[in-house]
Write an enzyme that holds these catalytic residues in place. Structure first.
Site, PDB file in Angstrom:
ATOM      1  N   ASP A  88       0.760  -1.306  -0.092  1.00 38.18           N
ATOM      2  CA  ASP A  88       0.555   0.145  -0.117  1.00 38.18           C
ATOM      3  C   ASP A  88       0.906   1.383   0.196  1.00 38.18           C
ATOM      4  OD1 ASP A  88      -1.463   2.594   0.489  1.00 38.18           O
ATOM      5  OD2 ASP A  88      -2.658   1.167   2.006  1.00 38.18           O
ATOM      6  N   SER A 171       4.877   9.050 -15.300  1.00 40.28           N
ATOM      7  CA  SER A 171       4.945  10.161 -14.732  1.00 40.28           C
ATOM      8  C   SER A 171       3.014  10.523 -15.557  1.00 40.28           C
ATOM      9  CB  SER A 171       6.157  11.646 -14.756  1.00 40.28           C
ATOM     10  OG  SER A 171       5.232  12.632 -14.345  1.00 40.28           O
ATOM     11  N   TYR A 200      -2.397  16.477  -8.367  1.00 37.07           N
ATOM     12  CA  TYR A 200      -2.458  15.286  -9.159  1.00 37.07           C
ATOM     13  C   TYR A 200      -0.812  16.181 -10.276  1.00 37.07           C
ATOM     14  CZ  TYR A 200      -2.576  12.474 -13.594  1.00 37.07           C
ATOM     15  OH  TYR A 200      -1.589  11.644 -13.528  1.00 37.07           O
ATOM     16  N   LYS A 204       3.326  14.373  -9.963  1.00 33.99           N
ATOM     17  CA  LYS A 204       4.000  14.228 -11.209  1.00 33.99           C
ATOM     18  C   LYS A 204       4.948  14.909 -12.116  1.00 33.99           C
ATOM     19  CE  LYS A 204       1.739  10.653 -11.148  1.00 33.99           C
ATOM     20  NZ  LYS A 204       2.120   9.451 -11.482  1.00 33.99           N
TER      21      LYS A 204
END
Length: 314
Positions: A88, A171, A200, A204
């Site tokens: 996890d 990515s 987000y 990335k």
């Protein structure tokens, strides 16, 4: 011009020249891990690796999904069997346990595909350790997993004919609009003011910066670290996106197998060994990352911060 050019180049790629059936070499004897390998591009990555003879661990938190994928892979590969590793990424203790379990079971690791991740969940979602769910999963979790596996990666590099092993970091094109705001990595008022899309993009962006730093720090010891945008895809990763968000993005969504192409190219071919510290784009090409991802000060600051986060996990 730079971001617009990259957006167009990555959103509308030419027909792929790399072919998984023709261009992946025999991988017999190689051991690999694919995080998030039971769905989407991870599944198709695992499938191709198994077909070419690799021993592959699917690392993920959901054993039921893992077992289901392993059963399906046996059918799709005519009897090849992947192995499940409970991981996890949103829980650093689980990351520690997963790395320890892998090292207990294996003596080598040739390729680590840091493929798993989350995309645009509700801003309220955080990890078990209090990090933004996207940054904590996509960056912190993968950093810690890789750090714990570095000894076995480095020792494996010494045994390979070319002296190389690989870490392939998935990515996104989203990093082009990202940056790093250290005040938003953990939960708090600053983080909650950001949109889930920008959080987000930040995660990335962090993937690319981290990948570059890994190449910089360990490239001379045989670690070939690459980052990549797998493509705009129809996968479970986009489950939180509404139809209007997809339409607004103005991009074509490709089927999941396309998404495996670039990371398989980076992770298996001789050509892929040339791209340590580089950012790759659909389909199996070198691309232009956000230039800020190559800033040495930013990279050093992120690496130092990440090391600080994981130094006392007990």
């Amino acid at each position: 011009m730079g971001v617009a050019y990259s957006f167009i180049t990555e959103s509308f790629p030419p027909k792929p020249q790399f072919n998984v059936d023709r261009d992946i070499p025999n991988l017999t004897g190689q051991v690999m891990i694919v995080t998030g390998g039971y769905t989407g591009i991870g599944y198709h990555t695992v499938k191709s690796l198994l077909i070419r003879g690799a021993k592959v661990y699917i690392a993920g938190r959901n054993k039921e999904k893992g077992d289901k994928a392993i059963a399906q892979l046996q059918q799709d590969t005519k009897g090849k069997e992947a192995l499940f590793l409970e991981l996890d990424l949103a829980d650093l203790k689980s990351v520690q346990n997963a790395a320890a379990e892998f090292i207990r079971r294996e003596g080598q690791l040739h390729v680590l595909f840091n493929n798993g991740g989350v995309m645009v969940p509700p801003v309220s979602d955080v990890t078990a350790d209090g990090y933004d769910l996207q940054f904590g999963t996509n960056v912190v979790g993968h950093f810690y997993f890789t750090k714990l596996l570095l000894p076995i990666l480095l020792s494996t590099a010494k045994t390979t004919p070319n002296g190389k092993v690989r870490v392939v970091n998935t990515s996104s094109m989203g990093h082009l609009i990202g940056d790093l705001d250290f005040a938003t990595f953990k939960d708090g008022p600053a983080r909650r003011k950001k949109s889930t899309v920008m959080l987000y993009a930040q995660s990335k962006f962090g993937n690319v910066v981290y990948s570059n730093q890994l190449a910089k720090r360990y490239g001379d010891q045989g670690i070939v670290s690459t980052s990549l945008h797998p493509g705009n895809l129809k996968t479970e990763l986009g489950r939180h996106r509404s139809p209007w968000e997809i339409a607004l993005a103005g991009v074509i969504l490709y089927d999941a197998p396309y998404g495996a192409l670039t990371q398989l190219w980076a992770g298996t071919t001789d050509e892929g060994l040339k791209y340590g510290g580089k950012y790759l784009i659909p389909w199996a090409r070198e691309g232009r990352p956000n230039p800020r991802t190559n800033d040495e000060k930013t990279g050093d600051e992120l690496w130092t911060w990440l090391e600080e986060q994981v130094k006392d996990i007990a």
